[in-house]
Each structure stands twice: as structure tokens, then as C-alpha cells.
Design an enzyme around this catalytic site. Structure first.
Site, PDB file in Angstrom:
ATOM      1  N   GLY A  89     -23.136  35.052  48.479  1.00  0.00           N
ATOM      2  CA  GLY A  89     -23.608  34.808  49.845  1.00  0.00           C
ATOM      3  C   GLY A  89     -24.415  35.948  50.440  1.00  0.00           C
ATOM      4  O   GLY A  89     -25.076  35.783  51.465  1.00  0.00           O
ATOM      5  N   GLU A  90     -24.372  37.127  49.807  1.00  0.00           N
ATOM      6  CA  GLU A  90     -25.151  38.255  50.353  1.00  0.00           C
ATOM      7  C   GLU A  90     -26.644  37.986  50.196  1.00  0.00           C
ATOM      8  O   GLU A  90     -27.066  37.258  49.297  1.00  0.00           O
ATOM      9  CB  GLU A  90     -24.785  39.554  49.612  1.00  0.00           C
ATOM     10  CG  GLU A  90     -23.414  40.061  49.988  1.00  0.00           C
ATOM     11  CD  GLU A  90     -23.022  41.322  49.219  1.00  0.00           C
ATOM     12  OE1 GLU A  90     -23.819  41.809  48.398  1.00  0.00           O
ATOM     13  OE2 GLU A  90     -21.898  41.797  49.440  1.00  0.00           O
ATOM     14  N   ASP A 130     -31.379  26.669  86.401  1.00  0.00           N
ATOM     15  CA  ASP A 130     -30.348  27.425  87.117  1.00  0.00           C
ATOM     16  C   ASP A 130     -31.040  28.584  87.857  1.00  0.00           C
ATOM     17  O   ASP A 130     -32.263  28.746  87.756  1.00  0.00           O
ATOM     18  CB  ASP A 130     -29.249  27.940  86.177  1.00  0.00           C
ATOM     19  CG  ASP A 130     -29.798  28.784  85.040  1.00  0.00           C
ATOM     20  OD1 ASP A 130     -30.916  29.317  85.174  1.00  0.00           O
ATOM     21  OD2 ASP A 130     -29.113  28.913  84.016  1.00  0.00           O
ATOM     22  N   LYS A 163     -25.779  26.109  88.967  1.00  0.00           N
ATOM     23  CA  LYS A 163     -24.870  25.584  87.943  1.00  0.00           C
ATOM     24  C   LYS A 163     -23.689  26.524  87.744  1.00  0.00           C
ATOM     25  O   LYS A 163     -23.782  27.714  88.033  1.00  0.00           O
ATOM     26  CB  LYS A 163     -25.654  25.376  86.637  1.00  0.00           C
ATOM     27  CG  LYS A 163     -25.533  26.443  85.614  1.00  0.00           C
ATOM     28  CD  LYS A 163     -26.234  26.118  84.319  1.00  0.00           C
ATOM     29  CE  LYS A 163     -26.270  27.380  83.470  1.00  0.00           C
ATOM     30  NZ  LYS A 163     -27.130  27.324  82.339  1.00  0.00           N
ATOM     31  N   ARG A 185     -20.815  27.302  84.593  1.00  0.00           N
ATOM     32  CA  ARG A 185     -20.371  26.929  83.244  1.00  0.00           C
ATOM     33  C   ARG A 185     -18.844  27.016  83.200  1.00  0.00           C
ATOM     34  O   ARG A 185     -18.260  28.061  83.443  1.00  0.00           O
ATOM     35  CB  ARG A 185     -21.010  27.873  82.209  1.00  0.00           C
ATOM     36  CG  ARG A 185     -20.793  27.422  80.782  1.00  0.00           C
ATOM     37  CD  ARG A 185     -21.547  28.301  79.802  1.00  0.00           C
ATOM     38  NE  ARG A 185     -22.980  28.063  79.833  1.00  0.00           N
ATOM     39  CZ  ARG A 185     -23.593  27.089  79.183  1.00  0.00           C
ATOM     40  NH1 ARG A 185     -22.893  26.247  78.444  1.00  0.00           N
ATOM     41  NH2 ARG A 185     -24.893  26.945  79.261  1.00  0.00           N
ATOM     42  N   SER A 189     -29.575  25.060  74.291  1.00  0.00           N
ATOM     43  CA  SER A 189     -28.668  25.208  73.152  1.00  0.00           C
ATOM     44  C   SER A 189     -27.880  23.915  72.931  1.00  0.00           C
ATOM     45  O   SER A 189     -28.309  23.054  72.174  1.00  0.00           O
ATOM     46  CB  SER A 189     -27.747  26.400  73.387  1.00  0.00           C
ATOM     47  OG  SER A 189     -26.890  26.558  72.291  1.00  0.00           O
ATOM     48  N   GLY A 234     -26.178  21.014  77.413  1.00  0.00           N
ATOM     49  CA  GLY A 234     -25.270  20.718  78.530  1.00  0.00           C
ATOM     50  C   GLY A 234     -25.902  20.960  79.900  1.00  0.00           C
ATOM     51  O   GLY A 234     -25.762  20.140  80.817  1.00  0.00           O
ATOM     52  N   THR A 235     -26.603  22.072  80.045  1.00  0.00           N
ATOM     53  CA  THR A 235     -27.222  22.413  81.336  1.00  0.00           C
ATOM     54  C   THR A 235     -28.232  21.332  81.724  1.00  0.00           C
ATOM     55  O   THR A 235     -28.235  20.834  82.864  1.00  0.00           O
ATOM     56  CB  THR A 235     -27.960  23.768  81.211  1.00  0.00           C
ATOM     57  OG1 THR A 235     -27.025  24.749  80.768  1.00  0.00           O
ATOM     58  CG2 THR A 235     -28.599  24.196  82.522  1.00  0.00           C
TER      59      THR A 235
HETATM   60  C1  R5P Z   1     -28.103  30.344  80.468  1.00  0.00           C
HETATM   61  O1  R5P Z   1     -27.999  31.004  81.503  1.00  0.00           O
HETATM   62  C2  R5P Z   1     -29.414  29.959  79.856  1.00  0.00           C
HETATM   63  O2  R5P Z   1     -30.481  30.267  80.704  1.00  0.00           O
HETATM   64  C3  R5P Z   1     -29.458  28.483  79.507  1.00  0.00           C
HETATM   65  O3  R5P Z   1     -29.368  27.723  80.701  1.00  0.00           O
HETATM   66  C4  R5P Z   1     -28.318  28.109  78.615  1.00  0.00           C
HETATM   67  O4  R5P Z   1     -28.203  29.020  77.579  1.00  0.00           O
HETATM   68  C5  R5P Z   1     -28.502  26.725  78.064  1.00  0.00           C
HETATM   69  O5  R5P Z   1     -27.418  26.427  77.243  1.00  0.00           O
HETATM   70  P1  R5P Z   1     -26.930  24.946  77.024  1.00  0.00           P
HETATM   71  O6  R5P Z   1     -28.118  24.161  76.496  1.00  0.00           O
HETATM   72  O7  R5P Z   1     -25.837  25.085  76.002  1.00  0.00           O
HETATM   73  O8  R5P Z   1     -26.427  24.425  78.326  1.00  0.00           O
END
Ligand code: R5P
Length: 288
Positions: A35-36, A166, A189, A191, A219, A222-223
Site C-alpha cells: 500500500g505504500e 453560509d 446554518k 452543523r 462535500s 448537506g449544506t
Molecule cells: C463549511 O463551512 C464549508 O464552507 C462548506 O459549506 C461545507 O464544507 C460543505 O460541506 P457539506 O457539503 O458536507 O455540507
């Protein structure tokens, strides 16, 4: 200038090299049975300026180690100036201690990059620009937001409204909105857990209008999904997402589509199908 392309950023590296008329060297990267990683730079780098372009997108840890090995190899080969170009800098969201005992991950990553032979760092849309101060080498951040704004101009959006996902995205949304001459707002927002985000509604005039939600990173999605629900309830026509870094963990892209997102617009800091805007000109500009 010689551009060394890491395995996470092959297309972007080629574009930067072509814009600069620079030699492009593709590093050999293999994996040992355990894996290295094995990295070899087969090029004459003595007394040359070298830029290693390697995003630290998922798999972050592998891409980070590859970057460190490439920087060290370039320095070892006698390059006079080694620049780390890390279009997406992993761990940049853990830039402070939120609870006692937590590692300040960005600080650790910055130490590793600085110690591995890099004399400069270039990144794009780092989560918080002030955190570049963690680097002990000169560190520069470029923003892709005006380029995203220009791309959006070509979509002929109906009476567009730009929304920062946000508070942290206010500046980004403003830059996109400026290119479009559009109105902009931001959402609040909170989290609750890594996957759960609560977005608080605000009174916004989005009825019958196209909305673009702007964030640095998407990512889990969710946001954006939380915000999209509110905007759809308030009568938005089509909802778009624009971000610099399309991390899109797991099935995030599908979840966004299922939530009624019309299009995800992103850059090639992470090379994905949705990477319709290239940050190559921004990087080339700093390497000139
Ligand atoms: C957080 O403050 C970032 O600006 C993004 O809003 C966040 O990383 C997005 O992550 P996810 O898509 O998991 O909600």
C-alpha cells in the site's frame, strides 16, 4: 519553469504548462504491494524553477503523501525553487481547535508541506484566507469566484439571485454576483453533526427567479440540500450550485440531483465531470 504533474491533477497541470509554454513532466506514481506509494521524477531539474501541481482531494492522505514525496524529490534533484501548487488543500476546514484536544489539522499539513522542500505554496479558494498564516513559507490564495460568475453569464439565467450557502460564503457570493450584476444574500446554518446541517430560512425575494448557491466546498451536499429546500419553498425557479471544490463525497452528486438541483458548476481544483471552469489561468498567472 517545469511543471510536475501529480496523479490527482493531470488535466489541470497540462493546461497550466500549456498556458506558460512550460515543460510538463508526468511523475511516475506506483503502489507497493503493502500500500505504500512509490514516486519517481524522471527529469533534469538542476537549477530550474519547478511547480508541483497536486490536489489533495480524496483519497486525501494518499494524495498528500504523493505531494510531499514529489516536493522532496524535486528539491533533491537540484531545483532552485520548488512551488507547491495545491488547488484543493485538504484539512483546511479544521483550522482551529473546536474542542479541547483536537489536532489543528491545517497547521500540521502546512508544516509537512513547508518541511518537504516547498519554498512557496499556491492554493485556490482556501476555506478561510487568514489561515494561510499557518504556513512558514509564502502562501498565496487565488479565488475562482469571478471565473464562475463569468461561466454563469453564459447560462442566461432568469433574473438570477446569488446565495452564499453560509456566513463564510458571503465574500464568495459577492464576487460571483458582481460578475453577473445580480442581487445576493447569504443563509445562516448550523452543523449538528458532520452529515447534519440545519439552514435557517430568511426572507428573500426568489419567487420565479433562478438561484445560484455558492460555496467553497460541496462535500456531503448537506449544506446545499438544506438550503435548496428553503429556496424551493420560497418559490425559486431553478436552483444551481456553484463551488470551487467538488469533493462530492459518496453519493452526494446523486443526492443533490434528487433534491432538485438543476446543475452543479465547479472548477478543476478537483477533476470531476462537473468541473466546467478551469483555474489554470489563475495558477499560471502566479507562476509567471
Ligand atoms: C463549511 O463551512 C464549508 O464552507 C462548506 O459549506 C461545507 O464544507 C460543505 O460541506 P457539506 O457539503 O458536507 O455540507
Amino acid at each position: 519553469m517545469i511543471i510536475i504533474s501529480g496523479s490527482a491533477s493531470p488535466k489541470l497541470s497540462a493546461q497550466v504548462a500549456s498556458l506558460l509554454g512550460a515543460e510538463l513532466v508526468k511523475a511516475e506514481v506506483r503502489r507497493f504491494p503493502d500500500g505504500e506509494l512509490y514516486v519517481r521524477v524522471d527529469a533534469e531539474l538542476k537549477r530550474k524553477s519547478v511547480a508541483v501541481i497536486q490536489s489533495t482531494c480524496p483519497p486525501q492522505n494518499d494524495n498528500l503523501v504523493e505531494l510531499l514525496l514529489l516536493l522532496d524529490a524535486a528539491k533533491d534533484l537540484g531545483a532552485t525553487r520548488v512551488i507547491a501548487v495545491v488547488p484543493y488543500l485538504a484539512y483546511s476546514r479544521q483550522d482551529k481547535r473546536f474542542k479541547p484536544g483536537e489536532a489543528i489539522s491545517l497547521r500540521t499539513v502546512s508544516k509537512l508541506i513547508s518541511q518537504s522542500g516547498a519554498e512557496e505554496l499556491i492554493t485556490v479558494d482556501i476555506h478561510q484566507e487568514e489561515t494561510l498564516g499557518n504556513f512558514t513559507i509564502p502562501a498565496f490564495n487565488q479565488t475562482a469566484m469571478p471565473l464562475i460568475g463569468r461561466y454563469l453569464r453564459g447560462l442566461n439565467l432568469r433574473d438570477p439571485v446569488i446565495i452564499g450557502a453560509d456566513q463564510g460564503s458571503i465574500k464568495r457570493a459577492t464576487k460571483v454576483a458582481l460578475e453577473l450584476g445580480a442581487e445576493h444574500y447569504f443563509l445562516e446554518k448550523r452543523r449538528i453533526s458532520p452529515e447534519n446541517v440545519v439552514v435557517y430560512p430568511k426572507d428573500m425575494n426568489v419567487q420565479g427567479r433562478d438561484v445560484v448557491m455558492v460555496d467553497d466546498i460541496v462535500s456531503t451536499g448537506g449544506t446545499i440540500i438544506g438550503a435548496a429546500k428553503i429556496l424551493q419553498q420560497q418559490g425559486a425557479r431553478d436552483v444551481y450550485v456553484a463551488c470551487a471544490h467538488p469533493v462530492l463525497a459518496g453519493n452526494a452528486a446523486q443526492r443533490l440531483m434528487d433534491a432538485g438541483i438543476k446543475q452543479i458548476i465547479a472548477t478543476d481544483t478537483i477533476e470531476k465531470d462537473v468541473s466546467v471552469v478551469s483555474v489554470a489561468p489563475l495558477i499560471a498567472e502566479l507562476l509567471k
